[in-house]
Design a protein around this motif. Sequence first.
Motif, PDB file in Angstrom:
ATOM      1  N   PRO A  16       0.805  -1.232   0.000  1.00 42.43           N
ATOM      2  CA  PRO A  16       0.000   0.000   0.000  1.00 42.43           C
ATOM      3  C   PRO A  16       0.827   1.267   0.000  1.00 42.43           C
ATOM      4  CG  PRO A  16      -0.910  -1.607   1.530  1.00 42.43           C
ATOM      5  CD  PRO A  16       0.396  -2.171   1.043  1.00 42.43           C
ATOM      6  N   GLU A  17       1.961   1.264   0.709  1.00 48.88           N
ATOM      7  CA  GLU A  17       2.753   2.486   0.800  1.00 48.88           C
ATOM      8  C   GLU A  17       3.428   2.825  -0.527  1.00 48.88           C
ATOM      9  OE1 GLU A  17       5.259  -0.884   2.631  1.00 48.88           O
ATOM     10  OE2 GLU A  17       3.174  -0.213   2.607  1.00 48.88           O
ATOM     11  N   GLU A  18       3.444   1.882  -1.477  1.00 52.77           N
ATOM     12  CA  GLU A  18       4.062   2.141  -2.769  1.00 52.77           C
ATOM     13  C   GLU A  18       3.086   2.759  -3.757  1.00 52.77           C
ATOM     14  OE1 GLU A  18       5.591  -1.739  -3.725  1.00 52.77           O
ATOM     15  OE2 GLU A  18       7.580  -1.188  -3.002  1.00 52.77           O
ATOM     16  N   ILE A  19       1.800   2.820  -3.421  1.00 50.52           N
ATOM     17  CA  ILE A  19       0.808   3.438  -4.280  1.00 50.52           C
ATOM     18  C   ILE A  19       0.555   4.853  -3.763  1.00 50.52           C
ATOM     19  CG2 ILE A  19      -1.553   3.315  -5.153  1.00 50.52           C
ATOM     20  CD1 ILE A  19      -1.443   0.315  -4.768  1.00 50.52           C
ATOM     21  N   HIS A  20       0.777   5.848  -4.614  1.00 47.01           N
ATOM     22  CA  HIS A  20       0.666   7.230  -4.174  1.00 47.01           C
ATOM     23  C   HIS A  20      -0.777   7.685  -4.026  1.00 47.01           C
ATOM     24  CE1 HIS A  20       4.686   6.888  -6.029  1.00 47.01           C
ATOM     25  NE2 HIS A  20       5.045   7.701  -5.073  1.00 47.01           N
ATOM     26  N   ALA A  21      -1.683   7.108  -4.816  1.00 40.73           N
ATOM     27  CA  ALA A  21      -3.098   7.469  -4.711  1.00 40.73           C
ATOM     28  C   ALA A  21      -3.935   6.217  -4.955  1.00 40.73           C
ATOM     29  CB  ALA A  21      -3.457   8.552  -5.720  1.00 40.73           C
ATOM     30  N   ASP A  22      -4.807   5.909  -4.003  1.00 41.04           N
ATOM     31  CA  ASP A  22      -5.654   4.718  -4.075  1.00 41.04           C
ATOM     32  C   ASP A  22      -7.075   5.149  -3.713  1.00 41.04           C
ATOM     33  OD1 ASP A  22      -6.719   2.215  -4.142  1.00 41.04           O
ATOM     34  OD2 ASP A  22      -5.363   1.334  -2.657  1.00 41.04           O
ATOM     35  N   ILE A  23      -7.975   5.097  -4.699  1.00 45.72           N
ATOM     36  CA  ILE A  23      -9.326   5.641  -4.528  1.00 45.72           C
ATOM     37  C   ILE A  23     -10.347   4.579  -4.893  1.00 45.72           C
ATOM     38  CG2 ILE A  23     -10.915   7.483  -5.220  1.00 45.72           C
ATOM     39  CD1 ILE A  23      -8.281   8.931  -6.243  1.00 45.72           C
ATOM     40  N   GLU A  24     -11.362   4.408  -4.052  1.00 46.85           N
ATOM     41  CA  GLU A  24     -12.412   3.433  -4.322  1.00 46.85           C
ATOM     42  C   GLU A  24     -13.779   4.106  -4.240  1.00 46.85           C
ATOM     43  OE1 GLU A  24     -14.346  -0.695  -2.518  1.00 46.85           O
ATOM     44  OE2 GLU A  24     -12.511   0.132  -1.650  1.00 46.85           O
ATOM     45  N   PHE A  25     -14.579   3.901  -5.279  1.00 44.30           N
ATOM     46  CA  PHE A  25     -15.963   4.389  -5.315  1.00 44.30           C
ATOM     47  C   PHE A  25     -16.911   3.238  -5.013  1.00 44.30           C
ATOM     48  CE2 PHE A  25     -13.606   7.118  -8.245  1.00 44.30           C
ATOM     49  CZ  PHE A  25     -13.982   8.387  -7.809  1.00 44.30           C
ATOM     50  N   ALA A  26     -18.011   3.566  -4.338  1.00 42.52           N
ATOM     51  CA  ALA A  26     -19.017   2.564  -4.020  1.00 42.52           C
ATOM     52  C   ALA A  26     -20.408   3.169  -4.173  1.00 42.52           C
ATOM     53  CB  ALA A  26     -18.828   2.045  -2.595  1.00 42.52           C
ATOM     54  N   ARG A  27     -21.394   2.306  -4.252  1.00 43.84           N
ATOM     55  CA  ARG A  27     -22.785   2.733  -4.370  1.00 43.84           C
ATOM     56  C   ARG A  27     -23.512   2.429  -3.073  1.00 43.84           C
ATOM     57  NH1 ARG A  27     -27.175   0.403  -8.782  1.00 43.84           N
ATOM     58  NH2 ARG A  27     -28.775   1.994  -8.455  1.00 43.84           N
ATOM     59  N   ARG A  77       2.250   6.214  -8.981  1.00 45.90           N
ATOM     60  CA  ARG A  77       1.324   5.090  -9.061  1.00 45.90           C
ATOM     61  C   ARG A  77      -0.053   5.498  -8.539  1.00 45.90           C
ATOM     62  NH1 ARG A  77       5.299   0.014  -7.568  1.00 45.90           N
ATOM     63  NH2 ARG A  77       7.181   0.949  -8.432  1.00 45.90           N
ATOM     64  N   LEU A  78      -1.050   5.208  -9.358  1.00 45.84           N
ATOM     65  CA  LEU A  78      -2.422   5.599  -9.063  1.00 45.84           C
ATOM     66  C   LEU A  78      -3.327   4.394  -9.282  1.00 45.84           C
ATOM     67  CD1 LEU A  78      -4.783   7.648  -8.641  1.00 45.84           C
ATOM     68  CD2 LEU A  78      -4.538   8.231 -11.069  1.00 45.84           C
ATOM     69  N   ARG A  79      -4.230   4.150  -8.346  1.00 44.76           N
ATOM     70  CA  ARG A  79      -5.178   3.050  -8.459  1.00 44.76           C
ATOM     71  C   ARG A  79      -6.582   3.580  -8.214  1.00 44.76           C
ATOM     72  NH1 ARG A  79      -7.966  -0.590  -5.295  1.00 44.76           N
ATOM     73  NH2 ARG A  79      -8.319  -2.635  -6.251  1.00 44.76           N
TER      74      ARG A  79
END
Length: 288
Positions: A16-27, A77-79
């Motif tokens: 996780p610390e290697e990903i600079h931005a991690d965003i999750e959308f949900a309904r 890195r962006l997820r």
Amino acid sequence: MKPFDLAGTALAAERPEEIHADIEFARDCGGATYVRRQRVGYPFHLGRALRSPRSGRHADLVPAILLRGIFEGDDLRLRIEAGEGAAAHVTSGAFTIVHGMEEESAMQRLEIQAREGSFLEYLPDPAILFPRARLDSRVRVRVHPESSVILCDSVLLHDPKGGDGVFDWLRSETRFEDPSGKLLVCDRFRVDGSQLARRLAGVAGASTAQGTLFIVTGAKPATEIVAAMREALVLPGVYAGAALLPNRSGAWARILANDAAALKTAMFNAWSAARNLLTGAMPVQRRK
């Protein structure tokens, strides 16, 4: 910079610390999309989500991911994940400048996961390639057969000193896969600035801006999307084409434009045509 390795493009296995931005959308239970999880660090910043009353369920969230610039040695890195039934539109706050480099290159990696029934748009502003810029861009999208993903990638050439300086090279790979990892589409290229500087017909000519728009979906026949985009791309200062993607996965358009304004108009028109077919609603043009 490490050699190009397809096996290394998956971000899910990264710490996780290697990903600079991690965003999750949900309904949520009421059908509205929200940002369920976000972990965003320097140099990214996630802006406030906005809703459009005219967009209905589709792409009613507009977070702006702000990236000040890309510098020598960067490995960004962006997820982004769209959960089941979620609908989101992600853009950038402004153009991203890729600065000149002396020895090393820079890398930008993006992973997108589109779960069942989701609708995700990732439409950042173009990257501006300064003289001596070297950028390796890798995008991997895993898309469920019953979801839709609209994605664009575009670049501009610019010498801030007003001269004829050009970037060193740009290497790009965009992959679309099914949930099991089976490859559906792969678009890969490398271009050197010295090639474009020759202004050769059949390569880029006098165009200083280029972009690609992918629409991966099963919601509408791809032939209809291609026809709509072809009609929308008949514009002055633009040379463009639209075609079917492999494996009956959707449609795409490649655009060459004389300048940034022409590219912006062409990209918006093609996106609007595809969005209208998929959702029955035209996108709302926003000022940034």
